[in-house]
Design an enzyme around this catalytic site. Structure first.
Site, PDB file in Angstrom:
ATOM      1  N   CYS A  88       2.691  -5.077   6.985  1.00  0.00           N
ATOM      2  CA  CYS A  88       2.406  -4.840   5.570  1.00  0.00           C
ATOM      3  C   CYS A  88       3.590  -4.132   4.908  1.00  0.00           C
ATOM      4  O   CYS A  88       4.534  -3.703   5.562  1.00  0.00           O
ATOM      5  CB  CYS A  88       1.143  -4.009   5.418  1.00  0.00           C
ATOM      6  SG  CYS A  88      -0.373  -4.947   5.776  1.00  0.00           S
TER       7      CYS A  88
ATOM      8  N   HIS B 287       0.827  -1.205   0.000  1.00  0.00           N
ATOM      9  CA  HIS B 287       0.000   0.000   0.000  1.00  0.00           C
ATOM     10  C   HIS B 287       0.861   1.254   0.000  1.00  0.00           C
ATOM     11  O   HIS B 287       2.068   1.216   0.265  1.00  0.00           O
ATOM     12  CB  HIS B 287      -0.954   0.006   1.196  1.00  0.00           C
ATOM     13  CG  HIS B 287      -0.271   0.061   2.535  1.00  0.00           C
ATOM     14  ND1 HIS B 287       0.009   1.246   3.187  1.00  0.00           N
ATOM     15  CD2 HIS B 287       0.183  -0.926   3.357  1.00  0.00           C
ATOM     16  CE1 HIS B 287       0.590   0.993   4.342  1.00  0.00           C
ATOM     17  NE2 HIS B 287       0.719  -0.318   4.478  1.00  0.00           N
TER      18      HIS B 287
END
Length: 518
Positions: free
Chosen positions: A420, A401
């Site tokens: 992440c 992301h």
């Protein structure tokens, strides 16, 4: 060459290939009837892990022995090449012992051959035993069938050559291992003494050791090393070589020889050879056929590389999981991007880091608690997911992301997220992936213009691989190193019986207490 010489810490039988070849050439062929009659008793004395493979070989041969003196000589040549895989041949083959005991030589030779073959094809240890979460596609080879077919076709050497990875990443790293072993055998490089920072333009009595080190690894040419021999000045030519060294080690390339650079300079050639050996083992675990279009994230280096048509075409810095929230080793398909994504905060992060700060904190960060009790951060400039999320299927809530926290991309140690992968220039990267389909690219660009949450499919599946390489070959063909921030080298080394002594990671920036992003 013994196990200690290769850096594995335990001495084993030394191979004397010439003497073994002579003895084996005089060994009489095994009588098939005698061999078959004693097979079960002999097979039962083998290590349990190899018994099934050995039995499968002789089921395929109809109980006939396979090893002739000529085939044994080929096997000796195969064993002599074990070092390029950072494997001690003496752990697998004892040709002198085989020649001394003809009665068991057939089965013991097969056991050695299939054991070595399986290590080349699949690695020495199971990855799940040394990593908390490892979900990659493993390599798998029918070793008994391959061995019998190779013997029948007189292609034993070729078969062994193709068991280990043959891609450029493995072969170049293998060559790097051989180079660092040569440096070690030649006495290594002078120890670099830790001390105060060496600033550009100053003089220091550690400069001669620094010059020798940089010449040994190729950051400084041999001719420059001769010219600078005995010099104590830290001049411009040497500074350039230090910046090369710093880049290879993922350090800030400012030419200053501070604590982080000094720690990396403190590693010996043997340390680095052993680190390469660990990474060759990791590569042997993985399946050989790769998707020609894929995204690979090296979590040790915090670097992402995009491959198209089997070639690396784009790279970005990334921020990956912290030591406490490590990014796992995963391989998952990716087929859509979400423009302007909201963030549904995982319950653990919400309970530990967000809810205790009260409603004022939620309001200031554009967060709210939905009807199901989840903390949600609205899409927008404050969203911890930034302006795009790359969705991975069934990935344990691990995904790639964007992020509003851009400053961390400038750091050398970028293990700072909750697991992440934050991608530098993520919006531009999403556009690159969508470029083959103008309509989808236009849909994404429109969503970015109007700031609407929009899912855009790529029209194809792209493999995403999250890997942990602490030694790899860079774009200039040099071996690059990263320190073992997740301590996975240490755990793998223990499983392999390799003693490692690697520099400790020094973070080059403070943690951000307000950074709660995934």
């Amino acid at each position: 060459m013994n196990r200690r010489e290769l850096g594995f810490g335990v001495a084993t039988t030394t191979l004397t290939l010439g003497a073994a070849s002579s003895a084996l050439a005089q060994t009489r062929p095994v009588d098939p009837q005698v061999f078959i009659a004693g097979f079960d008793a002999q097979a039962g004395r083998l290590p349990e892990a190899v018994q099934a493979d050995v039995r499968a070989v002789y089921q395929l041969t109809g109980g006939k022995p396979i090893w002739t003196a000529d085939r044994l000589r080929v096997l000796q040549e195969v064993a002599a090449g074990a070092e390029r895989h950072a494997l001690p041949a003496g752990d697998f083959f004892d040709f002198v012992g085989l020649a001394a005991d003809p009665g068991s030589a057939e089965i013991r030779t097969t056991a050695a051959a299939v054991t070595y073959a399986r290590v080349l094809a699949e690695g020495r240890v199971r990855p799940e035993t040394v990593e908390d979460l490892w979900e990659m596609q493993k390599n798998s080879v029918d070793i008994p069938r391959g061995l019998t077919q190779a013997v029948s076709a007189n292609q034993l050497s070729q078969w062994f050559d193709n068991l280990a990875p043959t891609d450029i990443g493995y072969t170049n790293l293998s060559a790097g291992y051989a180079r660092y072993r040569r440096i070690t055998r030649a006495g290594g490089w002078p120890a670099f003494r830790q001390g105060g920072t060496i600033e550009p333009g100053t003089s220091d009595n550690r400069i001669p050791a620094l010059v020798a080190r940089l010449v040994a690894e190729g950051d400084l040419s041999a001719s420059a090393g001769e010219r600078l021999k005995g010099n104590l000045a830290y001049g411009s030519e040497l500074q350039q070589a230090v910046r090369s060294f710093q880049t290879r080690h993922g350090l800030g390339s400012d030419g200053r020889i501070g604590p982080g650079t000094q720690r990396s300079l403190g590693a010996t050639a043997e340390d680095r050879a052993r680190q390469i050996a660990l990474n060759l083992e990791r590569r042997r675990w993985l399946k050989r056929d790769l998707n020609p279009e894929r995204i690979e994230v090296n979590t040790a280096a915090a670097i992402m590389v995009y491959w198209k048509d089997g070639k690396p075409v784009h790279s970005n810095r990334v921020v990956v999981g912290s030591v406490e929230n490590q990014t796992p080793s995963l391989e998952k398909p990716f087929a859509s991007v979400v423009a302007n994504p909201p963030w549904t905060v995982p319950m653990g992060i919400a309970r530990r880091e967000i809810l205790p700060k009260g409603p004022g904190y939620l309001a200031a960060h554009d967060m709210y608690v939905n009807a199901d009790g989840w903390v949600v951060q609205r899409a927008g400039p404050q969203s911890s997911l930034g302006y795009v999320k790359f969705e991975l299927r069934d990935s344990y809530a691990i995904f790639l992301h964007d992020t509003p926290s851009k400053g961390a991309f400038n750091l050398s140690v970028r293990q700072r997220s909750h697991g992440c992968v934050r991608v530098q220039n993520a919006v531009e990267f999403a556009r690159l992936l969508l470029q083959p389909d103008p309509a989808k690219l236009a849909q994404f660009d429109t969503a970015q213009d109007n700031r609407q949450t929009t899912r855009v499919t790529t029209g194809r599946e792209i493999a995403v691989r999250l890997l942990y390489w602490t030694a790899f070959v860079d774009g200039q063909g040099r071996v690059a190193f990263r320190e073992d921030v997740y301590q996975r080298d240490a755990k793998l080394a223990q499983a392999l019986g390799i003693a490692v002594n690697l520099p400790r990671v020094i973070a080059d920036g403070p943690s951000d207490a307000n950074d709660v992003g995934p």
